[in-house]
Design an enzyme around this catalytic site. Structure first.
Site, PDB file in Angstrom:
ATOM      1  N   ASN A 132       0.811  -1.230   0.000  1.00 48.39           N
ATOM      2  CA  ASN A 132       0.000   0.000   0.000  1.00 48.39           C
ATOM      3  C   ASN A 132       0.840   1.274   0.000  1.00 48.39           C
ATOM      4  OD1 ASN A 132       0.741  -0.510   2.656  1.00 48.39           O
ATOM      5  ND2 ASN A 132      -1.120   0.391   3.503  1.00 48.39           N
ATOM      6  N   LYS A 155      12.166  -8.130   1.433  1.00 48.56           N
ATOM      7  CA  LYS A 155      11.223  -8.945   0.664  1.00 48.56           C
ATOM      8  C   LYS A 155       9.988  -8.073   0.463  1.00 48.56           C
ATOM      9  CE  LYS A 155       7.920 -11.357   0.623  1.00 48.56           C
ATOM     10  NZ  LYS A 155       6.748 -10.929  -0.184  1.00 48.56           N
ATOM     11  N   GLU A 227       4.270  -4.117  12.509  1.00 46.21           N
ATOM     12  CA  GLU A 227       3.325  -2.992  12.373  1.00 46.21           C
ATOM     13  C   GLU A 227       2.128  -3.549  11.628  1.00 46.21           C
ATOM     14  OE1 GLU A 227       1.060  -0.336  11.185  1.00 46.21           O
ATOM     15  OE2 GLU A 227       2.598   0.305   9.763  1.00 46.21           O
ATOM     16  N   CYS A 261      -3.195   1.774   6.572  1.00 50.23           N
ATOM     17  CA  CYS A 261      -3.413   1.157   7.890  1.00 50.23           C
ATOM     18  C   CYS A 261      -4.060   2.155   8.852  1.00 50.23           C
ATOM     19  CB  CYS A 261      -2.144   0.545   8.454  1.00 50.23           C
ATOM     20  SG  CYS A 261      -0.761   1.666   8.499  1.00 50.23           S
ATOM     21  N   GLU A 356     -10.879  -5.208   9.817  1.00 51.02           N
ATOM     22  CA  GLU A 356     -10.268  -4.200   8.955  1.00 51.02           C
ATOM     23  C   GLU A 356     -10.841  -4.342   7.539  1.00 51.02           C
ATOM     24  OE1 GLU A 356      -5.967  -4.425   8.303  1.00 51.02           O
ATOM     25  OE2 GLU A 356      -5.900  -2.259   8.555  1.00 51.02           O
TER      26      GLU A 356
END
Ligand code: ADP
Length: 451
Positions: A132, A155, A227, A261, A356
């Site tokens: 994102n 990665k 996170e 987020c 979410e």
């Protein structure tokens, strides 16, 4: 080796491809990172920082192309793609200064003892990043790891390999061989890296994947910085500036098509001002321009892929079946697009108020008292960001009762330079950015002697 094709979610066209790492490739990358690490850590903090800082000009030159690739690979508006890449390049020197400041040796003294607190590298760090913010997330994870003396294997998400690859190779050119490597692949490659001979895993992504990484890291007591997601509330008090609150609600619900987020995922508004607030939100929502992010003027792009669209649409449909009303959007747009959607008639039994969403949906629920607003806002396993709009002292009183890592009063949750990026509860485990965040990329070693 297999080929990983990156495609444009707005059009379905292939953007390019990279080689996905095999298990043997991953083993070799980790071995090279391990071999390169002692010499990298033996340099001084300043020497490492100088090398990282030296990449700034090349990253500035490459920012436009890196940003275009971000837009092509994941769909965000081109101004935001380019803005993200140039922000990272422009702030690199200042960010590295802040990291150096955080990791300098500290001296503690009392009457009898003098202690030095050193900040040493852990060893080999794996940074696993999402799609994102496909440049900002590598920037925030990789820089402190490198400056602390870790060698790093990045990665990037399998959705955005090309922009992350260009960013990382532009930086890596300024570093000794194998100090920063890129490994491409999907979750299986990420998992193989976590299970390999590595010391620190820095991850940004979903809660479910964060839990898996923590489980995989547990056997080796590897350090993790996770996170994770959020379900951020916005509380609009009866004395709020409704234009400002609605502008924020729309911007923060639909930015990056809600794939942020710290997106506003739940809006609680005092019932006395609900109608006036909803009118303002609808007016702004209907004015948004949706389309291919490469087209100038587009404000809301597509979902990153069909799976993400399916998740968002199924939450909207399930809420609608349970009685929610769709005031804008909601219908099934073509391809990977989901129209900016405004829902009312919601309650906390609905998945869209609990899980979410990560899509362009503004969910608005009324409340009658501050106590009720606080109870609703805190009724979530997450605790990343939150915002309260209202008369300053009133809003501050409500904000103080919220459980979240980052809280904005009459603004979003982003803080001044130096503020950590931190989540409470299931939104994170460890955190990054700011001095306290940077220190988590290093092992403290206390050395004491008599005075
Ligand atoms: P999303 O499904 O929305 O991409 P994830 O949290 O699954 O979100 O992915 C974020 C990053 O984590 C990506 O780089 C992905 O490849 C990686 N990943 C996914 N599963 C795992 C896993 N089990 N172990 C390590 N990394 C993983």
């Amino acid at each position: 080796m297999s080929t990983l094709v990156s495609s444009n979610p707005a059009t379905g066209a292939a953007v390019g491809s990279v080689q996905a790492a095999s298990p043997a490739d991953i083993g070799h990358a980790v071995a090279r990172a391990r071999a390169a690490q002692p010499a990298w850590a033996a340099l001084t903090l300043e020497a490492r920082a100088t090398m990282v800082r030296a990449a700034a000009e090349d990253l500035k030159s490459a920012a436009s192309r890196i940003g275009e690739l971000a837009t092509l690979e994941m769909g965000k508006p081109i101004a935001e793609g380019r803005g993200e890449a140039s922000h990272c390049a422009n702030s690199l020197a200042e960010d590295v200064d802040e990291i150096v400041d955080a990791l300098r040796t500290e001296i503690l003294e009392d009457k009898r003892t003098r202690t030095e607190l050193h900040h040493d590298a852990f060893g080999v760090c794996v940074a696993i990043t999402p799609w994102n913010f496909p440049v900002l997330m590598p920037h925030q994870s990789v820089l402190p790891a490198l400056v602390a003396g870790n060698t790093v294997i990045l990665k990037p998400s399998e959705e955005t390999p090309l922009c992350a690859d260009l960013w990382a190779h532009t930086l890596a050119k300024h570093l000794p061989a194998d100090v920063l490597q890129v490994v491409h692949g999907a979750g299986d490659a990420g998992r193989a890296l976590v299970l390999a001979d590595v010391d620190l895993i820095v991850f940004t992504g979903s809660r479910a994947t964060g839990i898996r990484i923590m489980q995989d890291a547990a056997a080796g007591l590897k350090r993790v910085i996770l996170e994770l997601g959020g379900k951020d509330p916005l509380v609009v008090l009866g004395d709020a500036d409704l234009d400002a609150a609605a502008a924020f609600a729309v911007r923060n619900s639909f930015r990056n098509a809600g794939q942020v987020c710290v997106s506003t995922e739940r809006i609680y508004v005092h019932r006395d001002v609900q109608d006036a607030f909803v009118d303002r939100v609808l007016e702004r929502t209907k004015a948004l321009v949706q389309g291919d992010g490469s087209t100038a003027g587009v404000q809301v792009g597509p979902m990153v892929n069909a799976r993400q669209k399916e998740k968002v649409v199924s939450q909207i449909e399930s809420a609608r079946r349970a009685g929610a009303r769709v005031l804008a959007g909601g219908n099934d747009a073509p391809g990977n697009f989901v129209q900016p959607t405004v829902l009312v008639g919601l309650d906390h039994s609905m998945a869209i108020m609990r899980e979410e969403t990560f899509g362009p949906v503004a969910c608005i629920m009324p409340f009658g008292s501050d106590e009720e607003a606080v109870r609703l806002a805190n009724d979530s396993p997450y605790g990343l960001g939150a915002a309260v709009f209202g008369e300053a002292a009133h809003a501050e009183g409500v904000a103080r009762q919220l459980t979240a890592g980052m809280i904005g009063i009459n603004q979003g949750c982003g803080g001044a330079q130096g503020t950590p990026w931190v989540g409470a509860r299931h939104s994170g485990y460890g955190f990054h950015s700011g001095k306290a965040g940077h220190r988590q990329f290093a092992q403290v070693r206390a050395v004491s002697r008599p005075r």
